[in-house]
Scaffold this motif. Sequence first.
Motif, PDB file in Angstrom:
ATOM      1  N   PRO A 198      38.514 -22.526 -52.573  1.00 53.12           N
ATOM      2  CA  PRO A 198      37.398 -21.760 -51.996  1.00 53.12           C
ATOM      3  C   PRO A 198      36.662 -20.975 -53.075  1.00 53.12           C
ATOM      4  CG  PRO A 198      39.450 -21.283 -50.831  1.00 53.12           C
ATOM      5  CD  PRO A 198      39.807 -22.163 -51.978  1.00 53.12           C
ATOM      6  N   THR A 219      30.981 -18.616 -51.132  1.00 53.69           N
ATOM      7  CA  THR A 219      31.073 -18.976 -49.706  1.00 53.69           C
ATOM      8  C   THR A 219      31.430 -17.772 -48.837  1.00 53.69           C
ATOM      9  OG1 THR A 219      31.653 -21.221 -50.372  1.00 53.69           O
ATOM     10  CG2 THR A 219      32.225 -20.634 -48.127  1.00 53.69           C
ATOM     11  N   CYS A 263      34.797 -28.943 -41.804  1.00 50.65           N
ATOM     12  CA  CYS A 263      35.040 -29.196 -43.221  1.00 50.65           C
ATOM     13  C   CYS A 263      35.746 -27.967 -43.799  1.00 50.65           C
ATOM     14  CB  CYS A 263      33.750 -29.482 -43.976  1.00 50.65           C
ATOM     15  SG  CYS A 263      32.862 -30.925 -43.368  1.00 50.65           S
ATOM     16  N   CYS A 264      36.829 -27.560 -43.173  1.00 50.34           N
ATOM     17  CA  CYS A 264      37.417 -26.229 -43.403  1.00 50.34           C
ATOM     18  C   CYS A 264      38.168 -26.088 -44.717  1.00 50.34           C
ATOM     19  CB  CYS A 264      38.354 -25.878 -42.240  1.00 50.34           C
ATOM     20  SG  CYS A 264      39.836 -26.924 -42.160  1.00 50.34           S
ATOM     21  N   GLY A 265      38.530 -27.211 -45.379  1.00 47.04           N
ATOM     22  CA  GLY A 265      39.354 -27.074 -46.582  1.00 47.04           C
ATOM     23  C   GLY A 265      40.627 -26.316 -46.245  1.00 47.04           C
ATOM     24  N   VAL A 274      38.855 -33.588 -43.071  1.00 48.48           N
ATOM     25  CA  VAL A 274      39.255 -34.989 -43.171  1.00 48.48           C
ATOM     26  C   VAL A 274      40.494 -35.144 -44.071  1.00 48.48           C
ATOM     27  CG1 VAL A 274      37.875 -35.685 -45.186  1.00 48.48           C
ATOM     28  CG2 VAL A 274      38.140 -37.265 -43.250  1.00 48.48           C
ATOM     29  N   ASN A 280      30.953 -25.287 -44.542  1.00 44.46           N
ATOM     30  CA  ASN A 280      30.694 -25.475 -45.969  1.00 44.46           C
ATOM     31  C   ASN A 280      31.154 -26.882 -46.297  1.00 44.46           C
ATOM     32  OD1 ASN A 280      30.137 -25.289 -48.671  1.00 44.46           O
ATOM     33  ND2 ASN A 280      32.077 -24.256 -49.170  1.00 44.46           N
ATOM     34  N   ALA A 281      30.264 -27.842 -46.016  1.00 47.75           N
ATOM     35  CA  ALA A 281      30.548 -29.262 -46.260  1.00 47.75           C
ATOM     36  C   ALA A 281      30.141 -29.602 -47.697  1.00 47.75           C
ATOM     37  CB  ALA A 281      29.753 -30.094 -45.259  1.00 47.75           C
ATOM     38  N   VAL A 312      35.803 -36.401 -52.171  1.00 48.42           N
ATOM     39  CA  VAL A 312      35.361 -36.222 -50.777  1.00 48.42           C
ATOM     40  C   VAL A 312      35.012 -34.765 -50.477  1.00 48.42           C
ATOM     41  CG1 VAL A 312      37.680 -35.835 -49.778  1.00 48.42           C
ATOM     42  CG2 VAL A 312      35.902 -36.921 -48.381  1.00 48.42           C
ATOM     43  N   ALA A 313      35.492 -33.852 -51.313  1.00 52.30           N
ATOM     44  CA  ALA A 313      35.191 -32.426 -51.105  1.00 52.30           C
ATOM     45  C   ALA A 313      33.885 -32.017 -51.782  1.00 52.30           C
ATOM     46  CB  ALA A 313      36.329 -31.563 -51.644  1.00 52.30           C
ATOM     47  N   ARG A 317      24.681 -35.141 -40.220  1.00 54.74           N
ATOM     48  CA  ARG A 317      25.578 -35.485 -39.101  1.00 54.74           C
ATOM     49  C   ARG A 317      26.052 -34.214 -38.393  1.00 54.74           C
ATOM     50  NH1 ARG A 317      30.285 -38.371 -41.554  1.00 54.74           N
ATOM     51  NH2 ARG A 317      30.933 -38.447 -39.389  1.00 54.74           N
TER      52      ARG A 317
HETATM   53  C1  SAM Z   1      33.082 -28.117 -50.386  1.00 52.55           C
HETATM   54  S1  SAM Z   1      34.648 -28.298 -49.597  1.00 52.55           S
HETATM   55  C2  SAM Z   1      34.679 -26.769 -48.676  1.00 52.55           C
HETATM   56  C3  SAM Z   1      35.978 -26.439 -48.032  1.00 52.55           C
HETATM   57  C4  SAM Z   1      35.958 -25.094 -47.279  1.00 52.55           C
HETATM   58  N1  SAM Z   1      34.961 -25.092 -46.223  1.00 52.55           N
HETATM   59  C5  SAM Z   1      35.697 -23.951 -48.232  1.00 52.55           C
HETATM   60  O1  SAM Z   1      34.597 -23.392 -48.238  1.00 52.55           O
HETATM   61  O2  SAM Z   1      36.610 -23.615 -49.018  1.00 52.55           O
HETATM   62  C6  SAM Z   1      34.259 -29.509 -48.393  1.00 52.55           C
HETATM   63  C7  SAM Z   1      35.401 -29.945 -47.474  1.00 52.55           C
HETATM   64  O3  SAM Z   1      34.876 -30.924 -46.561  1.00 52.55           O
HETATM   65  C8  SAM Z   1      35.880 -31.869 -46.281  1.00 52.55           C
HETATM   66  N2  SAM Z   1      35.223 -33.074 -45.736  1.00 52.55           N
HETATM   67  C9  SAM Z   1      34.499 -33.982 -46.413  1.00 52.55           C
HETATM   68  N3  SAM Z   1      34.045 -34.940 -45.559  1.00 52.55           N
HETATM   69  C10 SAM Z   1      34.491 -34.597 -44.321  1.00 52.55           C
HETATM   70  C11 SAM Z   1      34.345 -35.181 -43.017  1.00 52.55           C
HETATM   71  N4  SAM Z   1      33.655 -36.314 -42.840  1.00 52.55           N
HETATM   72  N5  SAM Z   1      34.945 -34.565 -41.967  1.00 52.55           N
HETATM   73  C12 SAM Z   1      35.664 -33.412 -42.153  1.00 52.55           C
HETATM   74  N6  SAM Z   1      35.837 -32.831 -43.363  1.00 52.55           N
HETATM   75  C13 SAM Z   1      35.249 -33.403 -44.430  1.00 52.55           C
HETATM   76  C14 SAM Z   1      36.593 -32.045 -47.602  1.00 52.55           C
HETATM   77  O4  SAM Z   1      37.874 -32.586 -47.439  1.00 52.55           O
HETATM   78  C15 SAM Z   1      36.597 -30.604 -48.142  1.00 52.55           C
HETATM   79  O5  SAM Z   1      37.774 -29.928 -47.787  1.00 52.55           O
END
Ligand code: SAM
Length: 271
Positions: A83, A87, A108-110, A132, A174-175, A197-198, A211
């Motif tokens: 994190p 954010t 997209c909670c991380g 994910v 925060n995607a 993916v993050a 989306r």
């Molecule tokens: C930039 S990180 C932010 C994580 C968290 N929100 C934070 O601020 O610390 C983006 C997150 O989105 C997740 N993610 C990416 N594609 C996703 C999807 N299609 N569905 C759910 N989560 C997804 C990743 O695994 C990652 O944990």
Amino acid sequence: VRGSDRTDGPTGDLRREVVALLRAAGCVFAEAEWDVLSESTGSAEEVRRLAAQRASGVPLEHVVGWAEFGGLRLAVAREVFVPRRRTELLARTAASLARPGQVVLDLCCGVGAVAAVIAATVPDLDIHAVDVSEAAIRCAARNLAMAGATVAVGDLYDALPSRLAGRVSVIAANAPYVPTDALAQMPTEARLHEPRVALDGGPDGLDLHRRIAAGAPHWLCSGGRLLIEVADSQHAAAARLCGDAGLDVSAIEDGEGTVVIVGRAGLASRD
Ligand SMILES: C[S@@+](CC[C@H](N)C(=O)[O-])C[C@H]1O[C@@H](n2cnc3c(N)ncnc32)[C@H](O)[C@@H]1O
């Protein structure tokens, strides 16, 4: 080995040794990193072991297994997004909009950083957090256990129970928003130690947001809000895609290169 103010005796020697190692490895805030490393373990051997990992380029938070966010200490793990302080604006803004008894979703909670701050600020919420990544959700489950949150692995809204349709008051997301072509310019720590993916948001960085916004009206209650963090340069495009999804848009800038876009569903106010 605790205490950065002690510079005499064995602790002072160890501190000098570790700070020199970190400096040589290019860590700009070597003294502050010593504080974190020495606070995270009790033995000199362990501090040396962790310092060596850090000097090899592993992010400090991955080395020690925790990160500070919004005044909270959160569990993090290897291969999981760390994190970022920027954010905290998203988390604070989402917390300011949530009211006790409401349903809140961290998409997209991380490791669950945004949801953790919201839960620490507003009592009696029904919090849901989705990612994910299974590794991220394992951390989120730990960080959100006290909040009684429901955490789930899945693609955006797919993991949500259908009974939440039309009942969510706040969606905070925060995607990933780095355009694919810009990934190569990211700091080495992120590129090598955080999963693609993050980070990868597609050609313009907004693939996920399109989306997320398109799906939001189905899940939000009347007057419910979608909040998304994007880079300053994506401000207009992100506001447009929220508008295209039928959300009424306002934006809040934080001055650190990121923006939180707030989109509101429906016409009725629920303040
Ligand atoms: C930039 S990180 C932010 C994580 C968290 N929100 C934070 O601020 O610390 C983006 C997150 O989105 C997740 N993610 C990416 N594609 C996703 C999807 N299609 N569905 C759910 N989560 C997804 C990743 O695994 C990652 O944990």
